[in-house]
Design an enzyme around this catalytic site. Sequence first.
Site, PDB file in Angstrom:
ATOM      1  N   GLU A   1      -2.486  11.367   3.307  1.00  0.00           N
ATOM      2  CA  GLU A   1      -3.469  11.108   4.350  1.00  0.00           C
ATOM      3  C   GLU A   1      -3.473  12.293   5.309  1.00  0.00           C
ATOM      4  OE1 GLU A   1      -4.417   6.712   5.599  1.00  0.00           O
ATOM      5  OE2 GLU A   1      -2.252   7.065   5.733  1.00  0.00           O
TER       6      GLU A   1
ATOM      7  N   GLU B   1       0.850  -1.192   0.000  1.00  0.00           N
ATOM      8  CA  GLU B   1       0.000   0.000   0.000  1.00  0.00           C
ATOM      9  C   GLU B   1       0.884   1.240   0.000  1.00  0.00           C
ATOM     10  OE1 GLU B   1      -3.181   0.108   2.901  1.00  0.00           O
ATOM     11  OE2 GLU B   1      -2.986   2.289   3.137  1.00  0.00           O
TER      12      GLU B   1
END
Length: 255
Positions: free
Chosen positions: A143, A138
């Site tokens: 974020e 990932e």
Amino acid sequence: MIQLRVKLFVLGFVATFISHSQERKLLWEENFDGPILNEKSWNFERGDGCPNLCGWGNAEKQIYTNKNHHLKDGYLTINILKEGANYTSTRITTKGKRQFKYGYIETRAKLPVGKGIWPAFWMLGKNIKKVGWPTCGEIDILEYVGKEPHTIYTSLHTKASHGNTINSKKTKIKNIEEGFHIYAIDWTKEKIAFYVDHKLVYTFQPKEKTKETWPFKQPFYFILNAAVGGNFGGPEIDDTIFPQEFVIDYIKVYK
């Protein structure tokens, strides 16, 4: 004289960046110019993740729909709402449609804000169905969690880290919530370097590259979403902040 020197420095930086950009070959871009999402590139993921991945694996509170977004003037806006007892949002992916291996990848976006908000621009390995997560790998290009203002997370998840946020950098950026900013990675066979507004903030380059430490030698697909609450975004949610908007200007992939 000082102002002139500053101006020349800025112009020099911009010229250098443009020069480097021109050396790259544009492979794909999404400018969100149409009236609706191009479903030749994008998939909608709907619901609360149940029965296979309830709470989308992170105890998230939102329900994803294909209606919590709109395209206007070349921008994709994900609308994060509180509707009765429910939180609603949108999650889209390019799985099976647009997948990339290596390159310089960037997006220009404006963040939603407030406690409980968790917008993200990230990637998963295309072999996730075969090997599962986190073995597939990932890449979290962007974020942000509203409970930590002025902070951007750039992270990688691998089997060697048991999926935990170990290979990560938390960067304080004053007023990152104001206006649009550019989030990018430069992904090669040797390393993945993360940038915010063209400034290097984190580099991941393990010495030994096994399938456990370096699953990043295969194509990955994109995910854009805005979650609410969850293990990372919550558990406290300020209901007075809604509605919120996660606005994306473009995504570009260079060779």
